[in-house]
Design a protein around this motif. Structure first.
Motif, PDB file in Angstrom:
ATOM      1  N   TYR A  43      30.848 -56.864  61.181  1.00  0.00           N
ATOM      2  CA  TYR A  43      29.558 -57.050  60.519  1.00  0.00           C
ATOM      3  C   TYR A  43      28.691 -55.810  60.733  1.00  0.00           C
ATOM      4  N   VAL A  44      28.163 -55.292  59.655  1.00  0.00           N
ATOM      5  CA  VAL A  44      27.279 -54.128  59.735  1.00  0.00           C
ATOM      6  C   VAL A  44      25.842 -54.611  59.577  1.00  0.00           C
ATOM      7  N   ALA A  45      25.057 -54.468  60.629  1.00  0.00           N
ATOM      8  CA  ALA A  45      23.671 -54.916  60.591  1.00  0.00           C
ATOM      9  C   ALA A  45      22.874 -54.119  59.559  1.00  0.00           C
ATOM     10  N   VAL A  46      21.996 -54.813  58.860  1.00  0.00           N
ATOM     11  CA  VAL A  46      21.153 -54.153  57.860  1.00  0.00           C
ATOM     12  C   VAL A  46      19.699 -54.492  58.136  1.00  0.00           C
ATOM     13  N   ASN A  47      18.811 -53.623  57.710  1.00  0.00           N
ATOM     14  CA  ASN A  47      17.388 -53.920  57.762  1.00  0.00           C
ATOM     15  C   ASN A  47      17.013 -54.677  56.503  1.00  0.00           C
ATOM     16  N   PRO A  48      16.562 -55.922  56.636  1.00  0.00           N
ATOM     17  CA  PRO A  48      16.234 -56.695  55.435  1.00  0.00           C
ATOM     18  C   PRO A  48      15.071 -56.080  54.675  1.00  0.00           C
ATOM     19  N   SER A  49      15.092 -56.297  53.383  1.00  0.00           N
ATOM     20  CA  SER A  49      13.998 -55.857  52.525  1.00  0.00           C
ATOM     21  C   SER A  49      12.926 -56.936  52.486  1.00  0.00           C
ATOM     22  N   PRO A  50      11.731 -56.607  52.043  1.00  0.00           N
ATOM     23  CA  PRO A  50      10.693 -57.641  51.927  1.00  0.00           C
ATOM     24  C   PRO A  50      11.104 -58.728  50.924  1.00  0.00           C
ATOM     25  N   CYS A  51      10.612 -59.909  51.154  1.00  0.00           N
ATOM     26  CA  CYS A  51      10.881 -61.034  50.248  1.00  0.00           C
ATOM     27  C   CYS A  51      10.315 -60.709  48.860  1.00  0.00           C
ATOM     28  N   VAL A  52      11.126 -60.928  47.819  1.00  0.00           N
ATOM     29  CA  VAL A  52      10.706 -60.638  46.450  1.00  0.00           C
ATOM     30  C   VAL A  52      10.241 -61.901  45.715  1.00  0.00           C
ATOM     31  N   GLN A  79      20.562 -68.032  53.076  1.00  0.00           N
ATOM     32  CA  GLN A  79      20.740 -66.677  53.602  1.00  0.00           C
ATOM     33  C   GLN A  79      21.825 -65.929  52.840  1.00  0.00           C
ATOM     34  N   TYR A  80      22.878 -66.651  52.441  1.00  0.00           N
ATOM     35  CA  TYR A  80      23.968 -66.020  51.699  1.00  0.00           C
ATOM     36  C   TYR A  80      23.490 -65.467  50.357  1.00  0.00           C
ATOM     37  N   LEU A  81      22.577 -66.199  49.703  1.00  0.00           N
ATOM     38  CA  LEU A  81      22.129 -65.807  48.371  1.00  0.00           C
ATOM     39  C   LEU A  81      20.939 -64.848  48.376  1.00  0.00           C
ATOM     40  N   CYS A  82      20.279 -64.710  49.502  1.00  0.00           N
ATOM     41  CA  CYS A  82      19.043 -63.929  49.539  1.00  0.00           C
ATOM     42  C   CYS A  82      19.294 -62.465  49.180  1.00  0.00           C
ATOM     43  N   PRO A  83      18.688 -61.952  48.107  1.00  0.00           N
ATOM     44  CA  PRO A  83      18.908 -60.549  47.721  1.00  0.00           C
ATOM     45  C   PRO A  83      18.290 -59.563  48.698  1.00  0.00           C
ATOM     46  N   SER A  84      17.321 -60.042  49.497  1.00  0.00           N
ATOM     47  CA  SER A  84      16.684 -59.167  50.485  1.00  0.00           C
ATOM     48  C   SER A  84      17.374 -59.213  51.841  1.00  0.00           C
ATOM     49  N   GLU A  85      18.408 -60.061  51.954  1.00  0.00           N
ATOM     50  CA  GLU A  85      19.183 -60.215  53.198  1.00  0.00           C
ATOM     51  C   GLU A  85      18.285 -60.593  54.374  1.00  0.00           C
ATOM     52  N   LEU A  89      17.169 -65.872  57.179  1.00  0.00           N
ATOM     53  CA  LEU A  89      16.612 -67.207  56.939  1.00  0.00           C
ATOM     54  C   LEU A  89      17.208 -68.257  57.864  1.00  0.00           C
ATOM     55  N   LEU A  90      18.525 -68.206  58.082  1.00  0.00           N
ATOM     56  CA  LEU A  90      19.176 -69.244  58.891  1.00  0.00           C
ATOM     57  C   LEU A  90      18.692 -69.206  60.334  1.00  0.00           C
ATOM     58  N   ASP A  91      18.561 -68.022  60.895  1.00  0.00           N
ATOM     59  CA  ASP A  91      18.039 -67.916  62.269  1.00  0.00           C
ATOM     60  C   ASP A  91      16.631 -68.484  62.352  1.00  0.00           C
ATOM     61  N   ALA A  92      15.802 -68.193  61.349  1.00  0.00           N
ATOM     62  CA  ALA A  92      14.430 -68.702  61.341  1.00  0.00           C
ATOM     63  C   ALA A  92      14.415 -70.222  61.228  1.00  0.00           C
ATOM     64  N   LEU A  93      15.278 -70.767  60.389  1.00  0.00           N
ATOM     65  CA  LEU A  93      15.335 -72.222  60.226  1.00  0.00           C
ATOM     66  C   LEU A  93      15.744 -72.902  61.526  1.00  0.00           C
ATOM     67  N   ARG A  94      16.751 -72.360  62.186  1.00  0.00           N
ATOM     68  CA  ARG A  94      17.199 -72.967  63.441  1.00  0.00           C
ATOM     69  C   ARG A  94      16.119 -72.868  64.512  1.00  0.00           C
ATOM     70  N   ALA A  95      15.463 -71.723  64.589  1.00  0.00           N
ATOM     71  CA  ALA A  95      14.422 -71.551  65.599  1.00  0.00           C
ATOM     72  C   ALA A  95      13.262 -72.511  65.364  1.00  0.00           C
ATOM     73  N   MET A  96      12.847 -72.666  64.101  1.00  0.00           N
ATOM     74  CA  MET A  96      11.709 -73.525  63.817  1.00  0.00           C
ATOM     75  C   MET A  96      12.072 -75.001  63.924  1.00  0.00           C
ATOM     76  N   LYS A  97      13.305 -75.356  63.620  1.00  0.00           N
ATOM     77  CA  LYS A  97      13.737 -76.748  63.846  1.00  0.00           C
ATOM     78  C   LYS A  97      13.644 -77.095  65.325  1.00  0.00           C
ATOM     79  N   SER A  98      14.104 -76.176  66.166  1.00  0.00           N
ATOM     80  CA  SER A  98      14.068 -76.401  67.611  1.00  0.00           C
ATOM     81  C   SER A  98      12.624 -76.492  68.111  1.00  0.00           C
ATOM     82  N   GLN A  99      11.767 -75.571  67.668  1.00  0.00           N
ATOM     83  CA  GLN A  99      10.362 -75.599  68.088  1.00  0.00           C
ATOM     84  C   GLN A  99       9.668 -76.864  67.601  1.00  0.00           C
ATOM     85  N   SER A 100       9.946 -77.254  66.365  1.00  0.00           N
ATOM     86  CA  SER A 100       9.300 -78.435  65.800  1.00  0.00           C
ATOM     87  C   SER A 100       9.694 -79.685  66.567  1.00  0.00           C
ATOM     88  N   LYS A 101      10.984 -79.801  66.875  1.00  0.00           N
ATOM     89  CA  LYS A 101      11.448 -80.970  67.627  1.00  0.00           C
ATOM     90  C   LYS A 101      10.805 -81.004  69.012  1.00  0.00           C
TER      91      LYS A 101
END
Length: 446
Positions: A355-364, A413-419, A422-434
């Motif tokens: 896996y080659v890490a990339v810098n995500p682009s801003p949300c479009v 996350q797979y479909l996001c054109p800005s890469e 999203l999945l990491d954010a969803l998991r983190a916020m699910k944990s915080q919310s719970k």
């Protein structure tokens, strides 16, 4: 597509060592370092009554090389397998399906308590995304109106559930009938029980399953499930309609909405357990090699290090030098290490290129993540919530964007054109919310 069927490609593997986890709590080891152990030998002294974790049982002939205590207090046993005494193949008895069905139909032939104790004592458990913890569902002891055996494969390149239907439909149906016999019914009426199949199952296997189902009163339902619609939250809603399961939270047991959901492998394991009356300490795992576009099936003992499976795949023409290894569906992004072992989670693994890490682009603001989400939450909004307050996160804002409905499928996350992550954010916020909700309720679990 290969001309061979997956069944002909299953290879039995005897690893050089096994890592077996014992039960949680103050459980005493029944063996010492240096002791010889035998197939089906319990490694601990413990009572299975009411247990929701499976017993540690040796799947091989060998000796105890080490005993340690894990971070959670469980004993961890290292068993050195003896290659001079390989484990024999398990010979299934003739399928006396009608006789077993007759026994299971007798009043009080099987109770939740006895089935739970038997599964725990014999080392049987399933705890994976598509098949929530079998032992915890049995231990819940609540009335259920629906039992679903999910024999669908969300990924048609990995056919573990289809293989169960095609190779041992009798055990799968015995398992379904056993769950129905043991379940606490609603109003004295046996729960509706159905085996859900998908297009990966052969026509001949489907006909045999339907034949057995007619004898037992179990339904066979067709469902063209593609990932992630094999998730219990979506499966119940799609298969059973707008009644049972429509309110099943992604992280909750199906028993909270009056249902039991297990996959085809778990149901077949229950059937084999009842037919054999001996521990089930081996399982078939599938490794999808994305570099060669091949799927490798291996029958291995519980506790087999993934490194030994990958090495064996290399000898079979696959990729032995893995850069990234994932468990479950490839989009779930659950990275595992070669040192991890086969247990009761998903039996599907993926070998991926580096896996080659990339810098995500801003949300479009394209909206693709929301359009693709099977539960219709807003992943980009949850990411904004995760980044709020200098990265500390805003759980309340995440809930307004629907984070509690997330099944962590990874489509967004797979479909996001800005890469975007999203999945990491969803998991983190699910944990915080719970955690926030539990704290506000005085520590009571959701």
């Amino acid at each position: 597509m290969p001309t061979e069927t997956p069944e002909t490609l299953v290879q039995r593997l005897l690893p050089t060592k096994l890592i077996l986890r014992g039960r949680a709590g103050s459980v005493k080891a029944a063996v010492q370092v240096g002791d010889e152990v035998h197939i089906d030998q319990p490694l601990e002294r413990c009572d299975a009554i009411g247990a929701t974790t499976p017993a540690a049982i040796s799947p091989v002939e060998g000796r105890i090389a080490a005993i340690a205590v894990g971070a959670d207090g469980q004993n961890v046993y290292t068993v050195a397998a003896d290659p001079r005494r390989p484990s024999a193949s398990i010979e299934m008895p003739p399928a006396n399906f009608s006789g077993m069905l007759e026994q299971l139909q007798k009043p009080a032939a099987l109770t939740l308590t006895t089935l739970l104790a038997k599964c725990a004592a014999m080392g049987l458990e399933s705890d994976r995304t598509t098949s929530p913890s079998l032992l915890e569902q049995l231990a819940a002891g609540v009335p259920v109106s629906v039992i679903i055996i999910s024999a669908v494969d969300g990924d048609d390149t990995v056919r573990l559930n289809a293989m169960e239907v095609e190779t041992d439909p009798a055990s799968l149906m015995v398992g379904a009938c056993a769950l129905r016999a043991a379940a606490t019914s609603v109003g004295g009426k046996p729960p509706r029980t159905a085996v859900v199949i998908g297009p990966t199952i052969s026509a001949a296997a489907e006909r045999e399953l339907v034949r057995l189902a007619k004898t037992s009163g179990v339904e066979v339902l067709e469902y063209e499930a593609v990932y992630p619609f094999d998730h219990p939250t979506l499966l119940l809603r799609r298969v059973m309609g707008t009644g049972v399961g429509t309110s099943l939270r992604p992280d909750a047991l199906p028993t909270t909405v009056g249902a039991i959901v297990v996959d085809g492998t778990a149901a077949a394991d229950i059937g084999r357990l009842l037919r054999l009356d001996r521990p089930l300490t081996r399982r078939v795992v599938a490794v999808r090699d994305h570099l060669t576009n091949r799927t490798f099936y291996s029958e291995v003992p519980i506790g087999t290090p993934l490194s030994e499976i990958i090495t064996d795949i290399g000898r079979r023409g696959g990729t032995a030098q893995t850069i990234e290894l994932r468990q479950g569906d490839v989009l779930e992004g659950r990275i595992v290490e070669r040192t991890d072992v086969v247990a009761f989670g998903s039996g599907v693994y993926h070998i991926l290129p580096s896996y080659v890490a990339v810098n995500p682009s801003p949300c479009v603001r394209c909206g693709w993540c929301t359009a693709a989400c099977p539960t219709k939450l807003q992943p980009a909004g949850v990411l904004s919530a995760a980044q709020a307050h200098d990265g500390r996160g805003d759980p309340a804002l995440a809930r307004r964007y629907g984070v509690e409905a997330c099944i962590e499928c990874g489509l967004c996350q797979y479909l996001c054109p800005s890469e975007l992550p999203l999945l990491d954010a969803l998991r983190a916020m699910k944990s915080q919310s719970k955690a926030e909700i539990v704290a506000s309720s005085g520590g009571a679990e959701l």
